[in-house]
Design a protein around this motif. Structure first.
Motif, mmCIF file in Angstrom:
data_model
loop_
_atom_site.group_PDB
_atom_site.id
_atom_site.type_symbol
_atom_site.label_atom_id
_atom_site.label_comp_id
_atom_site.label_asym_id
_atom_site.label_seq_id
_atom_site.Cartn_x
_atom_site.Cartn_y
_atom_site.Cartn_z
ATOM 1 N N VAL A 137 0.851 -1.199 0.000
ATOM 2 C CA VAL A 137 0.000 0.000 0.000
ATOM 3 C C VAL A 137 0.886 1.249 0.000
ATOM 4 N N ASP A 138 1.899 1.263 0.888
ATOM 5 C CA ASP A 138 2.786 2.431 0.959
ATOM 6 C C ASP A 138 3.631 2.592 -0.304
ATOM 7 N N ARG A 139 3.954 1.477 -0.939
ATOM 8 C CA ARG A 139 4.800 1.530 -2.120
ATOM 9 C C ARG A 139 4.056 2.023 -3.359
ATOM 10 N N TYR A 140 2.801 1.597 -3.542
ATOM 11 C CA TYR A 140 2.097 1.872 -4.792
ATOM 12 C C TYR A 140 0.960 2.882 -4.695
ATOM 13 N N PHE A 141 0.615 3.279 -3.481
ATOM 14 C CA PHE A 141 -0.505 4.210 -3.314
ATOM 15 C C PHE A 141 -0.041 5.468 -2.598
ATOM 16 N N THR A 142 -0.638 6.593 -2.969
ATOM 17 C CA THR A 142 -0.429 7.843 -2.246
ATOM 18 C C THR A 142 -1.644 8.024 -1.350
ATOM 19 N N ARG A 143 -1.394 8.305 -0.075
ATOM 20 C CA ARG A 143 -2.500 8.503 0.870
ATOM 21 C C ARG A 143 -2.935 9.965 0.858
ATOM 22 N N TRP A 144 -4.226 10.171 0.651
ATOM 23 C CA TRP A 144 -4.840 11.493 0.742
ATOM 24 C C TRP A 144 -5.934 11.404 1.787
ATOM 25 N N TYR A 145 -6.241 12.525 2.411
ATOM 26 C CA TYR A 145 -7.228 12.514 3.486
ATOM 27 C C TYR A 145 -8.255 13.618 3.312
ATOM 28 N N LYS A 146 -9.455 13.333 3.781
ATOM 29 C CA LYS A 146 -10.513 14.336 3.865
ATOM 30 C C LYS A 146 -10.925 14.337 5.322
ATOM 31 N N ALA A 147 -10.687 15.467 6.002
ATOM 32 C CA ALA A 147 -10.998 15.562 7.437
ATOM 33 C C ALA A 147 -12.401 16.141 7.628
ATOM 34 N N ASP A 148 -13.060 15.726 8.688
ATOM 35 C CA ASP A 148 -14.383 16.240 9.056
ATOM 36 C C ASP A 148 -15.345 16.240 7.867
ATOM 37 N N ASP A 159 -13.142 11.265 9.420
ATOM 38 C CA ASP A 159 -12.107 11.424 8.400
ATOM 39 C C ASP A 159 -12.062 10.204 7.487
ATOM 40 N N HIS A 160 -11.849 10.469 6.209
ATOM 41 C CA HIS A 160 -11.748 9.395 5.225
ATOM 42 C C HIS A 160 -10.353 9.429 4.622
ATOM 43 N N CYS A 161 -9.890 8.283 4.185
ATOM 44 C CA CYS A 161 -8.591 8.171 3.531
ATOM 45 C C CYS A 161 -8.823 7.698 2.105
ATOM 46 N N ILE A 162 -8.149 8.334 1.168
ATOM 47 C CA ILE A 162 -8.232 7.956 -0.238
ATOM 48 C C ILE A 162 -6.849 7.477 -0.647
ATOM 49 N N LEU A 163 -6.766 6.201 -1.016
ATOM 50 C CA LEU A 163 -5.500 5.642 -1.475
ATOM 51 C C LEU A 163 -5.498 5.759 -2.997
ATOM 52 N N GLN A 164 -4.629 6.632 -3.527
ATOM 53 C CA GLN A 164 -4.601 6.853 -4.973
ATOM 54 C C GLN A 164 -3.426 6.098 -5.592
ATOM 55 N N HIS A 165 -3.738 5.212 -6.519
ATOM 56 C CA HIS A 165 -2.713 4.427 -7.211
ATOM 57 C C HIS A 165 -2.141 5.263 -8.349
ATOM 58 N N SER A 166 -0.937 4.906 -8.793
ATOM 59 C CA SER A 166 -0.314 5.631 -9.904
ATOM 60 C C SER A 166 -1.142 5.516 -11.191
ATOM 61 N N ASN A 167 -2.023 4.516 -11.287
ATOM 62 C CA ASN A 167 -2.884 4.395 -12.466
ATOM 63 C C ASN A 167 -4.170 5.205 -12.312
ATOM 64 N N ARG A 168 -4.233 6.070 -11.287
ATOM 65 C CA ARG A 168 -5.288 7.023 -10.933
ATOM 66 C C ARG A 168 -6.495 6.431 -10.218
ATOM 67 N N ILE A 169 -6.549 5.117 -10.073
ATOM 68 C CA ILE A 169 -7.682 4.510 -9.366
ATOM 69 C C ILE A 169 -7.590 4.866 -7.878
ATOM 70 N N CYS A 170 -8.727 5.070 -7.231
ATOM 71 C CA CYS A 170 -8.761 5.480 -5.823
ATOM 72 C C CYS A 170 -9.504 4.448 -4.982
ATOM 73 N N VAL A 171 -8.892 4.057 -3.871
ATOM 74 C CA VAL A 171 -9.506 3.130 -2.929
ATOM 75 C C VAL A 171 -9.948 3.961 -1.725
ATOM 76 N N ILE A 172 -11.240 3.903 -1.423
ATOM 77 C CA ILE A 172 -11.789 4.697 -0.326
ATOM 78 C C ILE A 172 -11.779 3.848 0.943
ATOM 79 N N THR A 173 -11.163 4.404 1.997
ATOM 80 C CA THR A 173 -11.059 3.702 3.276
ATOM 81 C C THR A 173 -11.353 4.684 4.407
ATOM 82 N N LEU A 174 -11.412 4.189 5.609
ATOM 83 C CA LEU A 174 -11.555 5.066 6.774
ATOM 84 C C LEU A 174 -10.170 5.510 7.223
#
Length: 181
Positions: free
Chosen positions: A16-27, A35-50
């Protein structure tokens, strides 16, 4: 399809740390600490997590159930994607609800997509075993996968926080709580 978050040995980043960039949306939607976390892959796909600070991930919370039924006429489970152009995928705005999490203490949390794009898949595994949402939030406990439009893939991170900015917000919250108690 998402690998384990535990590094194999010291200094080796997880997949996850190697291939995804972590982005966050607070409140999200003005609700404190949701808060939500968006894991963005280099191929632009986004995985939505808590995000780690979300109330559902705090100790003592028990998830009673999770529902992808957003309204009477809309269920994220009815999302059927097919073909190269991802026909049939539901289109989501940043504020579009993905699912609802019901906790045993009566609390209810609506998880939003946080990014504009097409809904590629929802994680049906969390319906049958909600505890994986808490145990492995950024891997097997993910909520959904969203594919932003190609022309919007650079701009979707506008309004999202970097890992460093998010950590600063969490520290400020902790300091504010200890100052008032």
């Amino acid at each position: 399809w998402i690998p384990s978050p535990k590094p194999l040995s010291r200094g080796v980043p997880s997949l996850v740390d190697r291939y995804f960039t972590r982005w966050y949306k607070a409140d999200v939607k003005g609700k404190p600490c949701e808060d939500h976390c968006i894991l963005q892959h280099s191929n632009r796909i986004c995985v939505i997590t808590l995000a780690g600070s979300h109330p559902v991930l705090q100790s003592g919370k028990t998830i009673k159930s999770i529902s992808y039924q957003i309204s009477t006429n809309c269920s994220r489970l009815q999302n059927k994607v097919s073909g190269k152009f991802k026909r049939g995928a539901q289109f989501l705005t940043e504020l579009a609800p993905l699912c609802k999490i019901y906790c045993s203490d009566g609390e209810e949390y609506t998880i939003s997509s946080c990014v504009r794009g097409r809904l590629m898949e929802v994680n049906e595994n969390i319906l049958h075993k909600p505890s994986i949402l808490q145990e492995k939030p950024s891997t097997e406990g993910y909520i959904a996968v969203v594919l932003p439009k190609f022309e919007e893939s650079k701009s979707i991170t506008e309004g999202l926080l970097t890992q460093k900015q998010y950590e600063e917000i969490v520290v400020k919250r902790i300091n504010a709580t200890t100052a008032t108690s």
